[in-house]
Design a protein around this motif. Structure first.
Motif, PDB file in Angstrom:
ATOM      1  N   CYS A 185       0.832  -1.216   0.000  1.00  0.00           N
ATOM      2  CA  CYS A 185       0.000   0.000   0.000  1.00  0.00           C
ATOM      3  C   CYS A 185       0.862   1.260   0.000  1.00  0.00           C
ATOM      4  O   CYS A 185       0.609   2.231   0.733  1.00  0.00           O
ATOM      5  N   LEU A 186       1.904   1.227  -0.821  1.00  0.00           N
ATOM      6  CA  LEU A 186       2.814   2.360  -0.945  1.00  0.00           C
ATOM      7  C   LEU A 186       2.952   2.746  -2.411  1.00  0.00           C
ATOM      8  O   LEU A 186       2.586   1.979  -3.299  1.00  0.00           O
ATOM      9  N   THR A 205       8.075   5.323  -3.506  1.00  0.00           N
ATOM     10  CA  THR A 205       8.542   4.940  -2.173  1.00  0.00           C
ATOM     11  C   THR A 205       9.285   3.614  -2.224  1.00  0.00           C
ATOM     12  O   THR A 205      10.330   3.445  -1.584  1.00  0.00           O
ATOM     13  N   ILE A 206       8.749   2.681  -2.995  1.00  0.00           N
ATOM     14  CA  ILE A 206       9.401   1.376  -3.159  1.00  0.00           C
ATOM     15  C   ILE A 206      10.764   1.538  -3.814  1.00  0.00           C
ATOM     16  O   ILE A 206      11.745   0.904  -3.411  1.00  0.00           O
ATOM     17  N   ASP A 207      10.848   2.404  -4.814  1.00  0.00           N
ATOM     18  CA  ASP A 207      12.146   2.683  -5.445  1.00  0.00           C
ATOM     19  C   ASP A 207      13.130   3.232  -4.415  1.00  0.00           C
ATOM     20  O   ASP A 207      14.328   2.920  -4.454  1.00  0.00           O
ATOM     21  N   GLY A 208      12.611   4.041  -3.500  1.00  0.00           N
ATOM     22  CA  GLY A 208      13.454   4.597  -2.445  1.00  0.00           C
ATOM     23  C   GLY A 208      13.997   3.516  -1.528  1.00  0.00           C
ATOM     24  O   GLY A 208      15.180   3.532  -1.156  1.00  0.00           O
ATOM     25  N   TYR A 209      13.135   2.561  -1.143  1.00  0.00           N
ATOM     26  CA  TYR A 209      13.581   1.434  -0.318  1.00  0.00           C
ATOM     27  C   TYR A 209      14.660   0.639  -1.053  1.00  0.00           C
ATOM     28  O   TYR A 209      15.679   0.266  -0.467  1.00  0.00           O
ATOM     29  N   ARG A 210      14.419   0.367  -2.317  1.00  0.00           N
ATOM     30  CA  ARG A 210      15.367  -0.409  -3.115  1.00  0.00           C
ATOM     31  C   ARG A 210      16.733   0.282  -3.168  1.00  0.00           C
ATOM     32  O   ARG A 210      17.769  -0.321  -2.866  1.00  0.00           O
TER      33      ARG A 210
END
Length: 212
Positions: free
Chosen positions: A175-176, A180-185
């Motif tokens: 649910c992001l 944001t997911i690219d940032g985590y990666r």
């Protein structure tokens, strides 16, 4: 007794007012005015009467954030002390604020007495560093930053990254936003010194974060 002037830069109005009331209760300090973001502060600084002794600076704000604003103050008003007051407790943010000129870094759940002590220390000595910030600075200087301390969402993302799910599917699952997911990666690639998703998966399996 002459009181030192303090400006509070905080985008949440009620919180800003509450912090202002606390600062006004200190013997040696008075609030000059409140701002909602860095741009508003810079506009205020155009008048010499609006330049305070200390700025209590939030980090995450719209229009102009705390890091950008602190950098501007350091360059244009080096005699104004900036003391960060934020909910952000990650090492990268703390180091960024110190590097752009903040004289100290406090979390918003700090006790009233510590806030007062920090303000006094900044005026008397030019800086205030809590034990936590001191440790972070020492690790940074020695090159031993604790880069492998992973946040909960980073661990969740890593487990999903070990599956056949696409990054977009992972974003939907958590649910992001895809950004944001690219940032985590990207953050994990840097923290763990891996270059791709395969390296991430190998790290997760080796350290028992993910069990195939």
């Amino acid at each position: 007794m002459q009181k030192y002037s303090v400006v509070i830069v905080e985008d949440h109005t009620l919180l800003s007012q509450a912090i202002g009331n606390i600062v006004d209760s200190f013997d040696k300090f008075k609030v000059l005015y409140l701002c909602k973001n860095g741009k508003e502060l810079i506009d205020k600084f155009s008048s010499p009467k609006n330049i305070p002794d200390i700025v209590l600076m939030d980090i995450n704000m719209p229009i102009m954030n705390g890091i950008e604003t602190t950098e501007w103050i350091t360059a244009n008003h080096p005699l104004v002390y900036v003391l960060a007051l934020s909910i952000e407790d990650d090492e990268k943010t703390i180091l960024k604020m110190i590097r752009v000129g903040a004289k100290g870094y406090l979390l918003k759940d700090v006790e009233k007495s510590i806030l007062e002590h920090a303000l006094i220390e900044v005026m008397d000595n030019g800086y205030y560093h809590s034990k936590n910030v001191t440790n972070i600075l020492l690790k940074s200087i020695s090159g031993k930053t604790d880069s492998t301390t992973l946040k909960e969402n980073e661990l969740i993302f890593m487990k999903f990254a070990c599956t056949e799910m696409t990054y977009k599917e992972i974003a939907d699952k958590m649910c992001l936003s895809p950004k944001t997911i690219d940032g985590y990666r990207d953050s994990l690639f840097e923290k763990l010194n891996v270059k791709n998703r395969i390296g991430l998966a190998m790290y997760a399996i080796k350290n028992k974060i993910y069990t195939p």
